[in-house]
Enzyme design. Structure first.
Site, PDB file in Angstrom:
ATOM      1  N   CYS A  96       0.917  -1.242   0.003  1.00 36.05           N
ATOM      2  CA  CYS A  96       0.001  -0.005   0.088  1.00 36.05           C
ATOM      3  C   CYS A  96       0.816   1.110  -0.001  1.00 36.05           C
ATOM      4  O   CYS A  96       1.808   1.283   0.775  1.00 36.05           O
ATOM      5  CB  CYS A  96      -0.874   0.125   1.357  1.00 36.05           C
ATOM      6  SG  CYS A  96      -1.986   1.367   1.400  1.00 36.05           S
ATOM      7  N   GLU A 139      -9.294  -0.961  -1.987  1.00 35.86           N
ATOM      8  CA  GLU A 139      -9.842   0.564  -1.802  1.00 35.86           C
ATOM      9  C   GLU A 139     -10.803   0.849  -1.196  1.00 35.86           C
ATOM     10  O   GLU A 139     -10.816   1.752  -0.432  1.00 35.86           O
ATOM     11  CB  GLU A 139      -9.654   0.902  -3.314  1.00 35.86           C
ATOM     12  CG  GLU A 139      -8.390   0.875  -4.252  1.00 35.86           C
ATOM     13  CD  GLU A 139      -7.348   1.445  -3.601  1.00 35.86           C
ATOM     14  OE1 GLU A 139      -7.318   2.163  -2.791  1.00 35.86           O
ATOM     15  OE2 GLU A 139      -6.240   1.179  -4.040  1.00 35.86           O
ATOM     16  N   HIS A 142     -10.103   1.276   2.300  1.00 38.29           N
ATOM     17  CA  HIS A 142      -9.766   2.592   2.465  1.00 38.29           C
ATOM     18  C   HIS A 142     -10.959   3.617   2.942  1.00 38.29           C
ATOM     19  O   HIS A 142     -10.889   4.128   3.868  1.00 38.29           O
ATOM     20  CB  HIS A 142      -8.781   3.089   1.333  1.00 38.29           C
ATOM     21  CG  HIS A 142      -7.629   2.868   1.535  1.00 38.29           C
ATOM     22  ND1 HIS A 142      -6.653   2.960   2.606  1.00 38.29           N
ATOM     23  CD2 HIS A 142      -6.766   2.105   0.651  1.00 38.29           C
ATOM     24  CE1 HIS A 142      -5.519   2.613   1.947  1.00 38.29           C
ATOM     25  NE2 HIS A 142      -5.573   2.044   0.911  1.00 38.29           N
TER      26      HIS A 142
END
Lengths: 166, 173
Positions: A96, A139, A142
């Protein structure tokens, strides 16, 4: 266009949940341009989420089209994305941009069905698998304030050995 | 000036060794870096990077008490290493077969010739005492590409060793 600063763990802002995008306007388009440039600025970046650049909005960009032998939908702008179905499970190695100098094994669904809006506010639906599905799940994490560190499994072993033999 | 040391601890395994060793290092003002502990044949083994502004001898003395209490042998080397110097593997190699002399030597020799830099290796002997099997997992960087490794390994498979190469495609996002 501008390359934005990436927040790096343990920055507490990475643990915040993002808000839905309310308007599909010029500001959004400008931000998406910058976000995409930021994604491509790092080596090998195949995805990025808005909270990584300190914008707590549910915006994700994924593009694995540069990877040979990987089936994909090309460049995906996923706004307010939702995984509406998933299947299977695979261990894969992840890193990441917000966690430099570390990679680890994470279990992700093998196939996912994603509903999202594009940058013009059009509803889209994608069936994704394997590598692309992994990036999208990483994603969307996140957007919910989660990092792959929160999902690490053993790097030493893909599977746990059985204790007894029947 | 702070320096990095490699501390190696070996002894009969029992619960609490890591806690005692790390407590002694913590009390002595040491910073810990990367570490790897494994239980090998019932033995406790660990190698850990320790940072301290002292000499190797002082560090050994710091660990004398827990080592004596737990029956451990301690070895300390000053090293040149640093943190944040990870290399990331791009290939995983799984090896298994009936255990016999020379498996590691043959496999790793072929792999080294074909450009593999091993970053991580673990191996086990399993099966039964009568028919032991050998299992090895290696991760590394294929400097000449994975196809070169595959070609080189073709000869080995015929000798009764199964070797499986899997690319590690690390996703950075």
């Amino acid at each position: 266009m501008a390359v934005l600063e990436i927040l790096v763990y343990p920055d507490p802002r990475l643990a915040h949940a993002s808000q839905s995008v309310p308007a599909f306007d010029k500001n959004l388009h400008k931000f998406i341009e910058d976000l995409e440039e930021t994604m491509h600025a790092g080596p090998g970046g195949v995805g990025i989420a808005a909270p990584q650049v300190d914008v707590l909005q549910r915006i994700v960009i994924v593009d694995v089209s540069g990877k040979p032998k990987v089936s994909s939908h090309g460049r995906l702008i996923l706004i307010n994305p939702q995984i509406v179905a998933n299947g299977g499970g695979l261990v894969g190695r992840e890193g990441c941009m917000s966690v430099p100098d570390y990679t680890g094994n994470v279990v992700r669904a093998k196939t996912i069905q994603v509903v999202a809006y594009d940058e013009f506010g059009e509803r889209q639906e994608y069936a994704c698998e394997g590598y692309e599905a992994r990036v999208i799940q990483h994603e969307i994490d996140h957007l919910d304030g989660l990092l792959f560190l929160d999902r690490l499994v053993s790097r030493r072993r893909d599977l746990f050995r059985r204790k007894t033999y029947a | 000036m702070k320096k990095w040391f490699m501390v190696t601890v070996v002894g009969k395994d029992r619960p609490g060794i890591v806690a005692h060793i790390s407590e002694a290092l913590y009390q002595g003002g040491c910073q810990l870096g990367e570490a790897s502990m494994m239980r090998l044949g019932g033995n406790f083994t660990i190698m850990l990077m320790v940072e301290h502004d002292t000499e190797a001898k002082t560090l050994s003395e710091l660990l004398e008490a827990p080592a004596d209490a737990l029956g451990l042998r301690i070895h300390v080397d000053e090293i040149e290493g640093h943190l944040h110097e990870h290399l990331f593997p791009d290939v995983s190699v799984m090896v298994h077969g009936a255990d016999r002399l020379g498996i590691v030597a043959q496999v790793t020799h072929v792999l080294a010739e074909a450009g593999l830099n091993i970053l991580d290796l673990e191996s086990d002997v399993a099966g039964t005492e009568q028919e032991p099997i050998y299992i090895m997992h290696v991760e590394g960087v294929a400097a000449k590409g994975i196809e070169t490794l595959e070609l080189a390994l073709d000869s080995l498979v015929t000798e009764g060793i199964e070797v499986r190469l899997t690319p590690i495609d690390t996703m950075i996002a």
